[in-house]
Enzyme design. Sequence first.
Site, mmCIF file in Angstrom:
data_model
loop_
_atom_site.group_PDB
_atom_site.id
_atom_site.type_symbol
_atom_site.label_atom_id
_atom_site.label_comp_id
_atom_site.label_asym_id
_atom_site.label_seq_id
_atom_site.Cartn_x
_atom_site.Cartn_y
_atom_site.Cartn_z
ATOM 1 N N LEU A 151 0.693 -0.804 0.311
ATOM 2 C CA LEU A 151 -0.171 -0.083 0.060
ATOM 3 C C LEU A 151 0.524 1.066 -0.123
ATOM 4 O O LEU A 151 2.184 0.733 0.771
ATOM 5 C CB LEU A 151 -0.903 0.079 1.302
ATOM 6 C CG LEU A 151 -2.246 -0.885 1.289
ATOM 7 C CD1 LEU A 151 -2.527 -0.773 2.874
ATOM 8 C CD2 LEU A 151 -3.439 -0.068 0.635
ATOM 9 N N ASP A 152 0.355 1.937 -1.098
ATOM 10 C CA ASP A 152 1.620 3.396 -0.644
ATOM 11 C C ASP A 152 0.873 4.457 0.489
ATOM 12 O O ASP A 152 0.405 4.137 1.698
ATOM 13 C CB ASP A 152 1.466 4.289 -2.255
ATOM 14 C CG ASP A 152 -0.149 4.388 -1.746
ATOM 15 O OD1 ASP A 152 -0.997 4.986 -1.663
ATOM 16 O OD2 ASP A 152 0.083 5.340 -2.899
#
Lengths: 417, 321
Positions: free
Chosen positions: B99-100
Amino acid sequence: MALSAQQIPRWFNSVKLSSFITATQLGKQFQRRGKTLSHGFSAQPQMSSDNCFLPWGFKTYRTSSLWNSSQSTNSSRQEISSAQSALLPSVNEQTQKTQKIPRFDSELSLEALDDLPPLSPLQPVSEEEAIQIIADPPLPPDTFTLRDYVDHSETLQKLVLLGVDLSKIEKHPDAANLLLRLDFEKDIKQILVFLKDLGIEDNQLGTYLTKNYAIFSEDLENLKTRVAYLQSKNFSKAHIAQMVRNAPFLLSFSVERLDNRLGFFQKELELSVKKTRDLIVRLPRLLTGSLEPVKENMKVYRLELGFKHNEIQHMITQVPKMLTANKRKLTEIFDYVHNVMSIPHHLIVRFPQVFNTRLFKIKERHLFLTYLGRAQYDPTKLNYISLDKLVSVPDEIFCEEIAKASVQDFEKFLKTL
Amino acid sequence: MGSRRLALARLHGLFAVYKPPGLKWKHLRDTVELQLLKGVNAGKPPAPEQRVRFLLGPMEGSEEKALTLTATSVPSLTNHPLVCGPAFTSLKVGVGHRLDAQSSGVLVLGVGHGRSLLTDMYNAHLTKDYTVRGLLGKATDDFCEDGRLVEKSTYDHVTREKLDRILALIQGSHQKALVMYSNLDLQTQEAYDMAVRGLIRPMNKSPMLITGIRCLHFAPPEFLLEVQCMHETQKQLRKLVHEIGLELKTTAVCSQVRRTRDGFFTLDDALLRTQWDIHSIQNAIQATAPRVAVELEKSLSWSWDSRGPSSASGLENGAGH
């Protein structure tokens, strides 16, 4: 049987590291020469495997117990495992072989060279002599860990029993060399007695020495002068002990340096002498750390965040850690608290603890309160929530008393962020 | 040492963590590793060791001073914790679908032997659920709310029906892409059965595919979408919001991307920041272990059977998702 200087190296090379000096002579000579030899050694070269000077190195961590137990009154020969002398872990300097040879030569000629034992291993040996052959596995001449030497060095053993963490110290190679060369009776004991006089308890000595092992290389007189200087500045004995405990490197600073730093804080903060003293006692690492972050932070508070000088003084006396905090974190916290939570300067000054908390904590709790409709930070209105209650209390108390919700609700809310 | 080994023995498997917004996935992984190390190193220190040495000394009970070797047990400090350091200095923790920094949600981590299960999860090509929050009326360069503003527009003409129509269009086009990338010949009976039940999905690399999208909440300028997709990145989801805005003849930015389900790990399984310690993680691993085994078994068997040309019975027990 006068061996010429040129012959000696060859002879020793062929014999491969065993020396044939009588035990008693060794004992006596090493007693006398030990210290100088070790110093001579420190200027010495890399110990290569065919080096004949290994036995000299014995002295520095004289395993007296080992010696005494294995010494006999009349042994003629001792085969000393050469690697025991290995206490030159990773010394890298140029070999000065020529320097050593004359000394060795004089050594040999002094002693009864006809005492030299036969070279052949097949020669029959009497029972007594056989018993006295020490055949322990050799110690490595250089290694990256002190584990190999700890059972053979009394100094190291005593330090471990004091509580010094050798695994942390051996990460600095110079530190390990220093500790191996020290002698417990002569050097270390005096410093330990001095530290105890200062007020550091037995169980705190271990952690102190793990941090500041370099204190062993300080002169006792210098240390006493520094303590006297601090006392002259009206720091009480208990305060000095507390400061030394919290900032282990304090006593390694010279008097001029300490003076400069105290002067800097007096000028920069413009507090009264008593308040500056209290500040230093609370956070002694101000004296040992770098001064640049403190100057930067003072500028940040004044110019970027817009606090007045008396406000900064008040905040710093409450939370001294603000002086050394990270600039980026300070600006982020201030940005959120002032712009998003809309809290004015005078309220932030009253609760400087917000600068000491993590940003995510402030964000999560503020968003939860907004979701519940309880985010009211104005003291003049009802249901006011003070900033220190917001940040300093643990989660359970925050949920029950301030947010008036359960911890499960808070967790469910966190999973929606 | 026994308790430490036991603690480590229970640390093999998969568990899910709730990644808060603003935290990089790498920092999260490092934090979890540090907390696990703290827990594993916190056992009782081992008993002091002894070693046997042969010491020279006069024999007891003999008149002469003859020396002899006696075996004595002396304490040894070689394995003392202050000399060796902590028992464990690193643990292997792997991360599943990343996940960024600005997105949040369920992040699957694997410890020890569980890291191979991470590969299995990747090869199972399961779908993921996201809730995406959008804001009408502006466009930025990186499709996020705090990016550089590119355009502002009005959005009064946007209605719920228009939005639903656009979303249905998107879902339909992606449905076609699903069939195409799954490399199935739709003329066969098995493939048709699977398509009817909605079980078709590509089992190898493909661009982002949306298996389902709908609007949960519409209150202009804000709207909330639920997206079910695979092989996506969060940036592509933000771009999707931007494109939805364009289709609606206005502009939109994405204010929140939150993953609610990753394969068979849901929000309930995800551990919050306060629960990132060794005991909660061990309990989470144990709780999810049977489900993980069953699900991976199912998806592997499904992928096997679906590829075989003559397998008709194997499909019945394959339940993809």
